[in-house]
Design an enzyme around this catalytic site. Structure first.
Site, mmCIF file in Angstrom:
data_model
loop_
_atom_site.group_PDB
_atom_site.id
_atom_site.type_symbol
_atom_site.label_atom_id
_atom_site.label_comp_id
_atom_site.label_asym_id
_atom_site.label_seq_id
_atom_site.Cartn_x
_atom_site.Cartn_y
_atom_site.Cartn_z
ATOM 1 N N GLU A 78 12.850 -9.304 2.022
ATOM 2 C CA GLU A 78 12.005 -8.182 2.466
ATOM 3 C C GLU A 78 12.804 -6.891 2.319
ATOM 4 O O GLU A 78 13.949 -6.808 2.765
ATOM 5 C CB GLU A 78 11.644 -8.421 3.942
ATOM 6 C CG GLU A 78 10.849 -7.313 4.594
ATOM 7 C CD GLU A 78 10.581 -7.607 6.079
ATOM 8 O OE1 GLU A 78 10.830 -8.760 6.536
ATOM 9 O OE2 GLU A 78 10.139 -6.686 6.783
ATOM 10 N N ASN A 121 8.361 -5.432 -0.804
ATOM 11 C CA ASN A 121 8.229 -4.311 0.121
ATOM 12 C C ASN A 121 6.753 -4.288 0.517
ATOM 13 O O ASN A 121 5.928 -3.739 -0.208
ATOM 14 C CB ASN A 121 8.644 -2.991 -0.517
ATOM 15 C CG ASN A 121 8.580 -1.850 0.496
ATOM 16 O OD1 ASN A 121 7.997 -1.992 1.578
ATOM 17 N ND2 ASN A 121 9.176 -0.711 0.155
ATOM 18 N N ALA A 137 3.032 -0.907 4.760
ATOM 19 C CA ALA A 137 2.386 -0.991 6.076
ATOM 20 C C ALA A 137 1.943 -2.409 6.431
ATOM 21 O O ALA A 137 1.834 -2.749 7.620
ATOM 22 C CB ALA A 137 1.203 -0.031 6.127
ATOM 23 N N ARG A 173 12.680 4.513 13.085
ATOM 24 C CA ARG A 173 11.393 5.219 13.034
ATOM 25 C C ARG A 173 10.501 4.794 14.206
ATOM 26 O O ARG A 173 10.974 4.278 15.190
ATOM 27 C CB ARG A 173 10.753 4.970 11.657
ATOM 28 C CG ARG A 173 11.647 5.486 10.506
ATOM 29 C CD ARG A 173 11.019 5.283 9.158
ATOM 30 N NE ARG A 173 9.779 6.029 9.040
ATOM 31 C CZ ARG A 173 8.887 5.833 8.059
ATOM 32 N NH1 ARG A 173 9.124 4.922 7.121
ATOM 33 N NH2 ARG A 173 7.791 6.552 8.008
ATOM 34 N N HIS A 195 3.738 -4.645 9.090
ATOM 35 C CA HIS A 195 3.548 -4.539 10.542
ATOM 36 C C HIS A 195 2.196 -5.065 10.997
ATOM 37 O O HIS A 195 1.919 -5.073 12.196
ATOM 38 C CB HIS A 195 3.691 -3.059 10.962
ATOM 39 C CG HIS A 195 4.816 -2.355 10.266
ATOM 40 N ND1 HIS A 195 6.131 -2.733 10.433
ATOM 41 C CD2 HIS A 195 4.830 -1.327 9.362
ATOM 42 C CE1 HIS A 195 6.904 -1.948 9.680
ATOM 43 N NE2 HIS A 195 6.135 -1.097 9.013
ATOM 44 N N PRO A 254 0.789 -1.234 0.000
ATOM 45 C CA PRO A 254 0.000 0.000 0.000
ATOM 46 C C PRO A 254 0.822 1.284 0.000
ATOM 47 O O PRO A 254 1.829 1.389 0.726
ATOM 48 C CB PRO A 254 -0.802 -0.090 1.307
ATOM 49 C CG PRO A 254 -0.865 -1.536 1.615
ATOM 50 C CD PRO A 254 0.385 -2.156 1.063
ATOM 51 N N ASN A 255 0.347 2.227 -0.777
ATOM 52 C CA ASN A 255 0.871 3.599 -0.870
ATOM 53 C C ASN A 255 2.166 3.726 -1.664
ATOM 54 O O ASN A 255 2.627 4.838 -1.920
ATOM 55 C CB ASN A 255 1.045 4.220 0.526
ATOM 56 C CG ASN A 255 -0.261 4.266 1.290
ATOM 57 O OD1 ASN A 255 -1.231 4.849 0.802
ATOM 58 N ND2 ASN A 255 -0.325 3.626 2.441
ATOM 59 N N ASP A 310 1.390 -15.734 6.113
ATOM 60 C CA ASP A 310 0.943 -17.103 5.824
ATOM 61 C C ASP A 310 1.138 -17.448 4.352
ATOM 62 O O ASP A 310 1.555 -18.563 4.020
ATOM 63 C CB ASP A 310 -0.533 -17.276 6.204
ATOM 64 C CG ASP A 310 -0.739 -17.414 7.711
ATOM 65 O OD1 ASP A 310 0.255 -17.538 8.451
ATOM 66 O OD2 ASP A 310 -1.912 -17.393 8.146
ATOM 67 N N ARG A 317 6.842 0.366 13.767
ATOM 68 C CA ARG A 317 7.489 -0.117 12.533
ATOM 69 C C ARG A 317 8.626 -1.105 12.832
ATOM 70 O O ARG A 317 9.253 -1.638 11.923
ATOM 71 C CB ARG A 317 8.040 1.052 11.716
ATOM 72 C CG ARG A 317 6.959 1.971 11.186
ATOM 73 C CD ARG A 317 7.541 3.058 10.292
ATOM 74 N NE ARG A 317 6.650 4.191 10.238
ATOM 75 C CZ ARG A 317 5.595 4.303 9.411
ATOM 76 N NH1 ARG A 317 5.334 3.355 8.549
ATOM 77 N NH2 ARG A 317 4.821 5.371 9.443
ATOM 78 N N TYR A 353 11.237 8.835 1.789
ATOM 79 C CA TYR A 353 11.283 7.797 0.750
ATOM 80 C C TYR A 353 12.001 8.227 -0.534
ATOM 81 O O TYR A 353 12.148 7.403 -1.441
ATOM 82 C CB TYR A 353 9.853 7.341 0.423
ATOM 83 C CG TYR A 353 9.136 6.738 1.616
ATOM 84 C CD1 TYR A 353 9.612 5.571 2.221
ATOM 85 C CD2 TYR A 353 8.005 7.346 2.159
ATOM 86 C CE1 TYR A 353 8.974 5.026 3.325
ATOM 87 C CE2 TYR A 353 7.351 6.803 3.263
ATOM 88 C CZ TYR A 353 7.840 5.649 3.838
ATOM 89 O OH TYR A 353 7.209 5.104 4.930
ATOM 90 N N SER A 396 13.123 2.921 3.729
ATOM 91 C CA SER A 396 13.606 3.643 4.914
ATOM 92 C C SER A 396 14.140 2.644 5.936
ATOM 93 O O SER A 396 13.850 1.438 5.860
ATOM 94 C CB SER A 396 12.457 4.446 5.536
ATOM 95 O OG SER A 396 11.446 3.571 6.028
HETATM 96 C C1 DQA Z 1 8.240 1.035 4.126
HETATM 97 C C2 DQA Z 1 8.231 1.230 5.639
HETATM 98 C C3 DQA Z 1 6.848 0.957 6.223
HETATM 99 O O1 DQA Z 1 6.861 1.125 7.631
HETATM 100 C C4 DQA Z 1 5.852 1.925 5.627
HETATM 101 O O2 DQA Z 1 4.546 1.619 6.102
HETATM 102 C C5 DQA Z 1 5.895 1.987 4.150
HETATM 103 C C6 DQA Z 1 7.174 1.874 3.447
HETATM 104 C C7 DQA Z 1 9.591 1.416 3.490
HETATM 105 O O3 DQA Z 1 9.795 1.074 2.335
HETATM 106 O O4 DQA Z 1 10.429 2.070 4.134
HETATM 107 O O5 DQA Z 1 4.872 2.223 3.503
HETATM 108 O O6 DQA Z 1 8.010 -0.338 3.846
#
Ligand code: DQA
Length: 146
Positions: free
Chosen positions: A99, A75, A78, A108, A81, A11-12, A88, A112, A24, A103
């Site tokens: 993984e 990656n 969110a 942080r 976490h 996400p995002n 699973d 996280r 980022y 960041s």
């Molecule tokens: C992230 C770190 C995560 O805590 C965060 O929710 C992200 C990006 C990173 O690439 O640093 O969306 O995975």
């Protein structure tokens, strides 16, 4: 035979380059895909580079990778976490799992610092910026050579 690797983004990450660039960076996800694709062809890997804001879609792609791919670079954003479902699904995948976090999550907020995905990951890369994806691909290539 080319070895298939899934690069999955949670996400995002579609907003990479626009959201919180002080954390980022300014590169977009399209930039990351371009650089990963170039490296993959050097390493003899075929890439499937994907992003979704939906947990179930990430789970479905991990299932798809099960029969097809030698590795997953993920990656989970969110979902790292929060998601037992992603953990699973990865536990049902037999190839290499790396993984990646752009960041350094350990510098942080405390929430996280815990990763469900790390319980399965063969390697974890955090705080290396978008280069982390390419480091992850190199690791998958090394392990795929057997
Ligand atoms: C992230 C770190 C995560 O805590 C965060 O929710 C992200 C990006 C990173 O690439 O640093 O969306 O995975």
């Amino acid at each position: 035979m080319t070895k298939l690797v899934y690069v999955l983004n949670g996400p995002n990450l579609n907003l990479l380059g626009k959201r919180q660039p002080h954390i980022y960076g300014h590169e977009t996800l399209a930039d990351v895909e371009r650089d990963c694709t170039a490296l993959a062809s050097e390493l003899g890997l075929e890439l499937r580079f994907l992003q979704s804001n939906w947990e179930g879609q990430i789970v479905d792609w991990i299932h798809e990778a099960r029969e097809a791919a030698v590795g997953i670079v993920i990656n989970p954003a969110a979902l790292t976490h929060t998601s037992v479902a992603v953990l699973d699904a990865l536990n049902a995948f037999e190839g290499t799992v790396i993984e990646v976090h752009i960041s350094n999550v350990h510098k942080r907020e405390a929430f996280r610092h815990h990763s469900y995905v790390s319980l399965r990951a063969d390697g974890v890369i955090a705080g290396c910026g978008t280069e982390g994806y390419r480091l992850g691909l190199r690791r998958v290539a090394t392990l795929a050579q057997g």
